[in-house]
Design a protein around this motif. Structure first.
Motif, PDB file in Angstrom:
ATOM      1  N   PHE A 189      -3.401   4.152  -1.041  1.00 58.77           N
ATOM      2  CA  PHE A 189      -4.600   4.480  -0.668  1.00 58.77           C
ATOM      3  C   PHE A 189      -4.003   6.052   0.139  1.00 58.77           C
ATOM      4  O   PHE A 189      -2.779   5.660   0.973  1.00 58.77           O
ATOM      5  CB  PHE A 189      -4.686   3.464   0.570  1.00 58.77           C
ATOM      6  CG  PHE A 189      -5.766   2.287   0.057  1.00 58.77           C
ATOM      7  CD1 PHE A 189      -6.444   2.158   0.617  1.00 58.77           C
ATOM      8  CD2 PHE A 189      -5.442   1.537  -0.885  1.00 58.77           C
ATOM      9  CE1 PHE A 189      -7.331   1.366   0.477  1.00 58.77           C
ATOM     10  CE2 PHE A 189      -5.886   0.738  -1.089  1.00 58.77           C
ATOM     11  CZ  PHE A 189      -7.450   0.096  -0.580  1.00 58.77           C
ATOM     12  N   LEU A 224      -5.389   2.574  11.132  1.00 55.89           N
ATOM     13  CA  LEU A 224      -5.446   2.182  11.221  1.00 55.89           C
ATOM     14  C   LEU A 224      -5.541   1.461  13.116  1.00 55.89           C
ATOM     15  O   LEU A 224      -6.753   0.834  12.778  1.00 55.89           O
ATOM     16  CB  LEU A 224      -4.380   0.973  11.021  1.00 55.89           C
ATOM     17  CG  LEU A 224      -4.953   1.097   9.489  1.00 55.89           C
ATOM     18  CD1 LEU A 224      -3.401   0.506   8.984  1.00 55.89           C
ATOM     19  CD2 LEU A 224      -5.900   0.338   8.550  1.00 55.89           C
ATOM     20  N   TYR A 243     -10.586   0.796   5.340  1.00 58.85           N
ATOM     21  CA  TYR A 243      -9.701  -0.617   5.698  1.00 58.85           C
ATOM     22  C   TYR A 243     -10.231  -1.919   5.944  1.00 58.85           C
ATOM     23  O   TYR A 243      -9.861  -2.471   4.985  1.00 58.85           O
ATOM     24  CB  TYR A 243      -9.104   0.118   6.163  1.00 58.85           C
ATOM     25  CG  TYR A 243      -7.810   0.807   5.949  1.00 58.85           C
ATOM     26  CD1 TYR A 243      -7.346   1.333   4.649  1.00 58.85           C
ATOM     27  CD2 TYR A 243      -8.057   2.763   6.321  1.00 58.85           C
ATOM     28  CE1 TYR A 243      -6.141   2.190   4.439  1.00 58.85           C
ATOM     29  CE2 TYR A 243      -7.317   3.400   6.708  1.00 58.85           C
ATOM     30  CZ  TYR A 243      -6.586   3.608   5.525  1.00 58.85           C
ATOM     31  OH  TYR A 243      -5.874   4.607   4.377  1.00 58.85           O
ATOM     32  N   SER A 244     -11.276  -2.148   5.451  1.00 58.00           N
ATOM     33  CA  SER A 244     -11.813  -3.308   5.931  1.00 58.00           C
ATOM     34  C   SER A 244     -11.624  -4.315   5.240  1.00 58.00           C
ATOM     35  O   SER A 244     -11.512  -5.579   4.782  1.00 58.00           O
ATOM     36  CB  SER A 244     -13.262  -3.162   6.605  1.00 58.00           C
ATOM     37  OG  SER A 244     -14.005  -3.392   5.763  1.00 58.00           O
ATOM     38  N   ARG A 296     -12.977   1.982   9.409  1.00 56.78           N
ATOM     39  CA  ARG A 296     -12.974   0.665   9.810  1.00 56.78           C
ATOM     40  C   ARG A 296     -13.646   0.459   8.032  1.00 56.78           C
ATOM     41  O   ARG A 296     -12.719  -0.717   7.555  1.00 56.78           O
ATOM     42  CB  ARG A 296     -13.557   0.587  11.305  1.00 56.78           C
ATOM     43  CG  ARG A 296     -13.124  -1.362  11.375  1.00 56.78           C
ATOM     44  CD  ARG A 296     -13.843  -2.372  12.651  1.00 56.78           C
ATOM     45  NE  ARG A 296     -13.661  -0.908  13.790  1.00 56.78           N
ATOM     46  CZ  ARG A 296     -14.666  -0.186  14.262  1.00 56.78           C
ATOM     47  NH1 ARG A 296     -15.675  -0.596  14.265  1.00 56.78           N
ATOM     48  NH2 ARG A 296     -14.059   0.216  15.469  1.00 56.78           N
ATOM     49  N   VAL A 307       1.207  -1.038  -0.004  1.00 53.72           N
ATOM     50  CA  VAL A 307      -0.225  -0.003   0.066  1.00 53.72           C
ATOM     51  C   VAL A 307       0.609   1.396   0.047  1.00 53.72           C
ATOM     52  O   VAL A 307       1.852   1.706   0.607  1.00 53.72           O
ATOM     53  CB  VAL A 307      -0.735  -0.268   1.031  1.00 53.72           C
ATOM     54  CG1 VAL A 307      -1.959   0.888   0.982  1.00 53.72           C
ATOM     55  CG2 VAL A 307      -1.776  -1.755   1.487  1.00 53.72           C
ATOM     56  N   PHE A 344       2.736  -1.500   4.422  1.00 55.32           N
ATOM     57  CA  PHE A 344       3.023   0.181   4.474  1.00 55.32           C
ATOM     58  C   PHE A 344       3.692   0.334   3.841  1.00 55.32           C
ATOM     59  O   PHE A 344       4.692   0.404   4.340  1.00 55.32           O
ATOM     60  CB  PHE A 344       1.497   0.928   4.794  1.00 55.32           C
ATOM     61  CG  PHE A 344       0.454   0.635   4.815  1.00 55.32           C
ATOM     62  CD1 PHE A 344      -1.192   1.974   5.127  1.00 55.32           C
ATOM     63  CD2 PHE A 344      -0.083  -0.576   5.101  1.00 55.32           C
ATOM     64  CE1 PHE A 344      -2.102   1.619   4.689  1.00 55.32           C
ATOM     65  CE2 PHE A 344      -1.530  -0.519   5.239  1.00 55.32           C
ATOM     66  CZ  PHE A 344      -2.832  -0.048   5.042  1.00 55.32           C
ATOM     67  N   SER A 370      -1.015   6.241   8.434  1.00 58.01           N
ATOM     68  CA  SER A 370      -1.901   5.595   7.523  1.00 58.01           C
ATOM     69  C   SER A 370      -2.705   4.460   9.098  1.00 58.01           C
ATOM     70  O   SER A 370      -3.074   3.501   8.997  1.00 58.01           O
ATOM     71  CB  SER A 370      -1.699   4.116   6.020  1.00 58.01           C
ATOM     72  OG  SER A 370      -2.356   5.594   5.391  1.00 58.01           O
ATOM     73  N   ASN A 387      -7.906   9.594   4.849  1.00 56.00           N
ATOM     74  CA  ASN A 387      -7.985   8.851   6.470  1.00 56.00           C
ATOM     75  C   ASN A 387      -8.556  10.731   6.996  1.00 56.00           C
ATOM     76  O   ASN A 387      -8.972   9.762   8.616  1.00 56.00           O
ATOM     77  CB  ASN A 387      -6.462   9.134   7.237  1.00 56.00           C
ATOM     78  CG  ASN A 387      -5.827   8.030   6.767  1.00 56.00           C
ATOM     79  OD1 ASN A 387      -6.192   6.177   6.473  1.00 56.00           O
ATOM     80  ND2 ASN A 387      -4.957   7.940   6.639  1.00 56.00           N
ATOM     81  N   LEU A 395      -9.749  -4.169   2.547  1.00 51.21           N
ATOM     82  CA  LEU A 395      -8.439  -4.633   2.650  1.00 51.21           C
ATOM     83  C   LEU A 395      -7.660  -5.573   3.737  1.00 51.21           C
ATOM     84  O   LEU A 395      -6.709  -6.678   3.819  1.00 51.21           O
ATOM     85  CB  LEU A 395      -7.722  -3.552   2.325  1.00 51.21           C
ATOM     86  CG  LEU A 395      -6.305  -3.627   2.643  1.00 51.21           C
ATOM     87  CD1 LEU A 395      -5.530  -4.241   0.954  1.00 51.21           C
ATOM     88  CD2 LEU A 395      -5.253  -2.113   3.061  1.00 51.21           C
ATOM     89  N   PHE A 396      -8.168  -5.592   4.823  1.00 51.04           N
ATOM     90  CA  PHE A 396      -8.106  -6.615   5.733  1.00 51.04           C
ATOM     91  C   PHE A 396      -8.441  -7.934   5.560  1.00 51.04           C
ATOM     92  O   PHE A 396      -8.194  -8.992   6.452  1.00 51.04           O
ATOM     93  CB  PHE A 396      -7.822  -5.359   6.861  1.00 51.04           C
ATOM     94  CG  PHE A 396      -7.164  -4.606   7.640  1.00 51.04           C
ATOM     95  CD1 PHE A 396      -6.370  -5.580   8.045  1.00 51.04           C
ATOM     96  CD2 PHE A 396      -6.369  -3.516   6.900  1.00 51.04           C
ATOM     97  CE1 PHE A 396      -5.048  -4.483   8.966  1.00 51.04           C
ATOM     98  CE2 PHE A 396      -5.335  -2.787   6.784  1.00 51.04           C
ATOM     99  CZ  PHE A 396      -4.570  -3.375   8.197  1.00 51.04           C
TER     100      PHE A 396
END
Length: 276
Positions: free
Chosen positions: A202, A253, A224-225, A221, A174, A238, A249, A207, A227-228
């Motif tokens: 990203f 997170l 980014y969710s 959340r 990222v 990152f 970032s 943010n 991605l996670f």
């Protein structure tokens, strides 16, 4: 006991202002950052220098423009700054934490410091909220920082790992720089424009809301969710230009309640100087 958030609001900092363990640090950067600090900073804040306190600068080809200092040297720096294990550290800069505020936060977390937060909105927002302002130099009495660790405790990867990740469909890289730098349209700092192969963009600015404040943990959340959800944390990396803004970032997170993934400190400044 409620978990401390990594972001602190101006009104919360005001309530803490008489706490003897409170230590406030100004981590703005730029050629005139120290003289600007001397002219105007939040009351009781102490200046921290990105280049000398938070990095050990050498050849950007080996580690990028802002490589981490040796762990033991950073521990000595914390003592020099007046931080001990009981200190409640609050950090700000003049770029909404995207300058070096988040980098200092990451480094303190990575030595195991428990009580560290970044001021939402930074210097400008605090001033607009009538936080007390001071001028001149300021220092805290020196201490001795005792860490439980001998090395950084947050995940990092290095240039060879990133090279492997560019060819691994289970990994994601990222890039948090603004899209024009990612696309190679402009490059104001490093020698070569562009991005690491297969990196996703990203931008760290996503943010923040239109007022320069961090979006809510729930919004972050959701951002980014996906991605996670798709990748294992150990496979998420990152980076930015020199390993500073990427921490913004990582801070977002953590604020969102997600795990902190890998940081590639060398970032584009190291990658672009190596023929890979």
């Amino acid at each position: 006991m409620k978990k401390q958030l990594p972001i602190i609001e101006v009104n919360e900092l005001l309530e803490l202002s008489e706490n003897p363990n409170l230590k406030i640090f100004d981590v703005r950067t730029g050629p005139d950052s120290k003289s600007e600090f001397d002219k105007k900073h939040l009351k009781n804040a102490v200046y921290v220098d990105l280049n000398s306190d938070l990095a050990e600068i050498d050849n950007p080809k080996n580690g990028g423009r802002h490589p981490l200092p040796k762990f033991e040297n950073f521990i000595k720096t914390l003592g020099k700054l007046g931080i001990d294990k009981d200190s409640h550290v609050v950090i700000y800069d003049d770029k909404n934490g995207a300058n070096a505020g988040a980098r200092f936060w990451w480094m303190l977390k990575a030595v195991g410091h428990k009580n560290v937060q970044v001021l939402n909105g930074g210097l400008q927002f605090a001033e607009n909220q009538n936080y007390p302002i001071a001028s001149g130099e300021n220092y805290y009495p020196k201490t001795e920082y005792i860490s439980d660790y001998k090395d950084w405790q947050l995940p990092q990867i290095w240039i060879d790992d990133v090279k492997n990740a560019t060819q691994d469909s289970d990994a994601v890289i990222v890039d948090v720089r603004e899209s024009q730098r990612y696309q190679g349209i402009t490059e104001p700092i490093d020698l070569v424009a562009g991005h690491i192969p297969n990196a996703k963009n990203f931008p760290f600015s996503d943010n923040l809301d239109e007022n320069g404040l961090f979006k809510s943990p729930e919004t972050l959340r959701n951002l980014y969710s996906e991605l996670f959800k798709q990748y294992d944390k150990s496979k998420i990396t990152f980076h930015c230009g020199s390993g500073v803004t990427a921490c913004h970032s990582l801070l977002a997170l953590d604020y969102a309640g997600l795990e902190i993934p890998n940081l590639y400190v060398g970032s584009w400044s190291e990658w672009s100087r190596n023929e890979i």
